[in-house]
Design a protein around this motif. Structure first.
Motif, PDB file in Angstrom:
ATOM      1  N   PRO A   1     -81.032  30.062  88.226  1.00 38.99           N
ATOM      2  CA  PRO A   1     -80.968  28.631  87.915  1.00 38.99           C
ATOM      3  C   PRO A   1     -81.002  28.394  86.401  1.00 38.99           C
ATOM      4  CG  PRO A   1     -83.145  29.201  88.686  1.00 38.99           C
ATOM      5  CD  PRO A   1     -82.305  30.416  88.895  1.00 38.99           C
ATOM      6  N   HIS A   2     -80.482  27.217  86.018  1.00 36.77           N
ATOM      7  CA  HIS A   2     -80.298  26.926  84.591  1.00 36.77           C
ATOM      8  C   HIS A   2     -80.675  25.484  84.290  1.00 36.77           C
ATOM      9  CE1 HIS A   2     -78.612  27.199  80.590  1.00 36.77           C
ATOM     10  NE2 HIS A   2     -77.848  26.149  80.829  1.00 36.77           N
ATOM     11  N   ILE A   3     -81.215  25.253  83.081  1.00 31.20           N
ATOM     12  CA  ILE A   3     -81.464  23.901  82.580  1.00 31.20           C
ATOM     13  C   ILE A   3     -80.496  23.653  81.423  1.00 31.20           C
ATOM     14  CG2 ILE A   3     -83.094  22.324  81.478  1.00 31.20           C
ATOM     15  CD1 ILE A   3     -85.362  23.808  82.823  1.00 31.20           C
ATOM     16  N   PRO A   4     -79.497  22.763  81.592  1.00 33.37           N
ATOM     17  CA  PRO A   4     -78.579  22.453  80.496  1.00 33.37           C
ATOM     18  C   PRO A   4     -79.240  21.560  79.445  1.00 33.37           C
ATOM     19  CG  PRO A   4     -77.641  21.946  82.660  1.00 33.37           C
ATOM     20  CD  PRO A   4     -79.110  22.115  82.838  1.00 33.37           C
ATOM     21  N   GLY A   5     -78.407  21.052  78.542  1.00 36.60           N
ATOM     22  CA  GLY A   5     -78.873  20.163  77.479  1.00 36.60           C
ATOM     23  C   GLY A   5     -78.839  20.850  76.128  1.00 36.60           C
ATOM     24  N   ILE A   6     -77.703  20.706  75.402  1.00 34.26           N
ATOM     25  CA  ILE A   6     -77.544  21.461  74.151  1.00 34.26           C
ATOM     26  C   ILE A   6     -78.269  20.800  72.977  1.00 34.26           C
ATOM     27  CG2 ILE A   6     -75.333  22.363  74.959  1.00 34.26           C
ATOM     28  CD1 ILE A   6     -73.941  20.572  72.906  1.00 34.26           C
ATOM     29  N   ASP A   7     -78.804  19.587  73.193  1.00 36.11           N
ATOM     30  CA  ASP A   7     -79.553  18.874  72.153  1.00 36.11           C
ATOM     31  C   ASP A   7     -80.889  18.419  72.730  1.00 36.11           C
ATOM     32  OD1 ASP A   7     -77.118  18.850  70.794  1.00 36.11           O
ATOM     33  OD2 ASP A   7     -76.676  16.776  71.289  1.00 36.11           O
ATOM     34  N   PHE A   8     -81.892  18.311  71.887  1.00 32.26           N
ATOM     35  CA  PHE A   8     -83.082  17.547  72.254  1.00 32.26           C
ATOM     36  C   PHE A   8     -83.883  17.202  71.008  1.00 32.26           C
ATOM     37  CE2 PHE A   8     -84.763  21.962  72.884  1.00 32.26           C
ATOM     38  CZ  PHE A   8     -85.900  21.923  72.076  1.00 32.26           C
ATOM     39  N   ALA A   9     -84.724  16.182  71.157  1.00 29.74           N
ATOM     40  CA  ALA A   9     -85.660  15.797  70.101  1.00 29.74           C
ATOM     41  C   ALA A   9     -86.980  15.462  70.765  1.00 29.74           C
ATOM     42  CB  ALA A   9     -85.143  14.590  69.318  1.00 29.74           C
ATOM     43  N   GLY A  10     -88.075  15.837  70.093  1.00 27.85           N
ATOM     44  CA  GLY A  10     -89.377  15.578  70.679  1.00 27.85           C
ATOM     45  C   GLY A  10     -90.497  15.971  69.742  1.00 27.85           C
ATOM     46  N   THR A  11     -91.658  16.259  70.345  1.00 23.53           N
ATOM     47  CA  THR A  11     -92.884  16.514  69.595  1.00 23.53           C
ATOM     48  C   THR A  11     -93.412  17.905  69.919  1.00 23.53           C
ATOM     49  OG1 THR A  11     -93.420  14.163  69.762  1.00 23.53           O
ATOM     50  CG2 THR A  11     -95.201  15.642  69.100  1.00 23.53           C
ATOM     51  N   VAL A  12     -93.778  18.655  68.902  1.00 25.84           N
ATOM     52  CA  VAL A  12     -94.330  19.997  69.098  1.00 25.84           C
ATOM     53  C   VAL A  12     -95.663  19.897  69.838  1.00 25.84           C
ATOM     54  CG1 VAL A  12     -95.265  22.039  67.942  1.00 25.84           C
ATOM     55  CG2 VAL A  12     -93.172  20.946  67.077  1.00 25.84           C
ATOM     56  N   GLU A  13     -95.783  20.682  70.923  1.00 20.74           N
ATOM     57  CA  GLU A  13     -97.040  20.759  71.665  1.00 20.74           C
ATOM     58  C   GLU A  13     -97.836  21.996  71.291  1.00 20.74           C
ATOM     59  OE1 GLU A  13     -96.586  20.518  75.891  1.00 20.74           O
ATOM     60  OE2 GLU A  13     -96.796  18.335  75.852  1.00 20.74           O
ATOM     61  N   ALA A  14     -97.137  23.107  71.064  1.00 24.75           N
ATOM     62  CA  ALA A  14     -97.795  24.362  70.702  1.00 24.75           C
ATOM     63  C   ALA A  14     -96.832  25.186  69.861  1.00 24.75           C
ATOM     64  CB  ALA A  14     -98.201  25.137  71.954  1.00 24.75           C
ATOM     65  N   SER A  15     -97.383  25.936  68.897  1.00 21.86           N
ATOM     66  CA  SER A  15     -96.520  26.720  68.015  1.00 21.86           C
ATOM     67  C   SER A  15     -97.216  27.992  67.557  1.00 21.86           C
ATOM     68  CB  SER A  15     -96.121  25.893  66.788  1.00 21.86           C
ATOM     69  OG  SER A  15     -95.368  26.661  65.880  1.00 21.86           O
ATOM     70  N   ASP A  16     -96.492  29.095  67.644  1.00 20.53           N
ATOM     71  CA  ASP A  16     -96.958  30.366  67.085  1.00 20.53           C
ATOM     72  C   ASP A  16     -96.331  30.629  65.725  1.00 20.53           C
ATOM     73  OD1 ASP A  16     -98.454  30.924  69.394  1.00 20.53           O
ATOM     74  OD2 ASP A  16     -96.706  31.807  70.403  1.00 20.53           O
ATOM     75  N   ASP A  17     -95.629  29.650  65.190  1.00 15.73           N
ATOM     76  CA  ASP A  17     -94.954  29.772  63.899  1.00 15.73           C
ATOM     77  C   ASP A  17     -95.582  28.782  62.924  1.00 15.73           C
ATOM     78  OD1 ASP A  17     -92.762  28.978  61.858  1.00 15.73           O
ATOM     79  OD2 ASP A  17     -91.942  30.785  62.797  1.00 15.73           O
ATOM     80  N   ALA A  18     -95.901  29.266  61.712  1.00 19.27           N
ATOM     81  CA  ALA A  18     -96.631  28.448  60.737  1.00 19.27           C
ATOM     82  C   ALA A  18     -95.837  27.235  60.262  1.00 19.27           C
ATOM     83  CB  ALA A  18     -97.031  29.311  59.544  1.00 19.27           C
ATOM     84  N   ARG A  19     -94.510  27.234  60.453  1.00 16.64           N
ATOM     85  CA  ARG A  19     -93.701  26.110  59.988  1.00 16.64           C
ATOM     86  C   ARG A  19     -93.914  24.844  60.814  1.00 16.64           C
ATOM     87  NH1 ARG A  19     -88.046  29.174  60.053  1.00 16.64           N
ATOM     88  NH2 ARG A  19     -89.163  30.264  61.730  1.00 16.64           N
TER      89      ARG A  19
END
Length: 327
Positions: free
Chosen positions: A60-78
């Motif tokens: 199964p697949h979730i399409p959608g080549i664009d999105f915008a939103g809010t970071v919930e969790a990040s392992d990257d310092a940026r």
């Protein structure tokens, strides 16, 4: 659990799309988890929602080549929780699960911080189509836009609509090519000063050069129309090629390049380097009139996507569709 548009393929090779609830642990690996606010509908999304078009590797697949939103969790310092971000390209929604879900997990390198002055809804009103339009305008500027009007082919579509609005806002006269006569007022509202029927440019001619007519061009059509337009460009003018709605072939000669110094500029938004993406998004925030952008928007929800995917493949979607994934 959260809602997502899941596309599945049966043993007979038939695809079906439906809104389902899934667990967070089903998301693919990535450094950043985003609570998605909005996505949009592009031609590629229509393919991925339906037959796949060779873009989707696994189901199964979730399409959608664009999105915008809010970071919930990040392992990257940026990025940190609460940061507003935008994603376009990088084969997300094709080879990787995309934005037609309330949550997404992706590589940090694929994200761009949301430019100041834009909301997440604004960003998806822009989306890949608008970013591509801005990249095309930037390429024309870098090569020098000449005195004549700037031609925009496929002007009623997503890229063409945004390109028309940007070029008009920057002070250029815009000639908009459309196959939809009923859309003339829409294009004039975006800033087009001249409306050209598609039939006027769709036919190839034997002459490799015609009268110099256009100071630049954003071409979303390709095919015979692009070949015709190349022979009408002013000396030293450029065409930014962004699409192939009229076909991938180019029945042209090299004469416009050799005798008029015409430039054919290829525009890719999928693998565009980060710094140029950032530059383009900042230009979107400053040079795309948001009031005109609102006129392009058709609102939608996840449950509308199968119908909209089929519509866009038939050329029945005008302007920009903004998908509120939480409605």
């Amino acid at each position: 659990m959260f809602n997502a548009m899941i596309v599945e393929k049966d043993d007979a090779g038939q695809t079906s799309a439906s809104v389902q609830q899934i667990d967070l642990d089903r998301l693919p690996a990535g450094e950043v988890t985003v609570a998605v606010d909005y996505s949009t509908v592009n031609y590629k999304d229509g393919l991925c929602l339906g037959p796949g078009g060779g873009l989707v590797r696994n189901y199964p697949h979730i399409p959608g080549i664009d999105f915008a939103g809010t970071v919930e969790a990040s392992d990257d310092a940026r990025y940190k929780p609460g940061d507003k971000v935008v994603l376009t390209g990088w084969r997300v929604g094709e080879a990787h699960w995309g934005g037609y879900a309330q949550k997404a997990r992706v590589k940090a390198d694929w994200l761009v911080p949301l430019p100041e002055g834009l909301s997440t809804r604004d960003a998806m009103a822009v989306g890949t189509a608008g970013l591509t339009a801005m990249l095309a305008v930037m390429a024309l500027e870098d090569h020098g836009i000449k005195a004549g009007p700037v031609l925009v082919t496929g002007a009623s579509g997503g890229v063409g609509s945004v390109a028309t609005a940007i070029l008009s806002h920057l002070g250029y006269k815009v000639a908009a090519v459309t196959g939809r006569p009923e859309g003339a007022d829409y294009l004039r509202d975006l800033g087009a000063t001249e409306i050209i029927a598609r039939e006027e440019l769709a036919e190839t001619v034997k002459r490799p050069l015609e009268g110099e007519r256009w100071g630049g061009c954003v071409d979303a059509v390709g095919g015979a129309m692009l070949a015709r337009v190349l022979g009408q460009m002013e000396y030293g003018a450029s065409v930014a090629a962004v699409g192939l709605a009229g076909g991938a072939g180019l029945p042209a000669t090299v004469i416009p390049f050799l005798l008029r110094g015409v430039n054919l500029l290829g525009i890719d938004s999928v693998m565009q380097p980060y710094e140029n993406r950032l530059r383009a998004w900042k230009r979107v925030a400053s040079d795309l009139p948001m009031d005109k952008l609102q006129a392009m928007i058709t609102p939608a929800t996840l449950s509308d996507l199968p119908r909209l995917g089929a519509d866009i493949l038939q050329g029945q979607v005008r302007g920009r569709v903004v998908v509120d994934v939480n409605s």
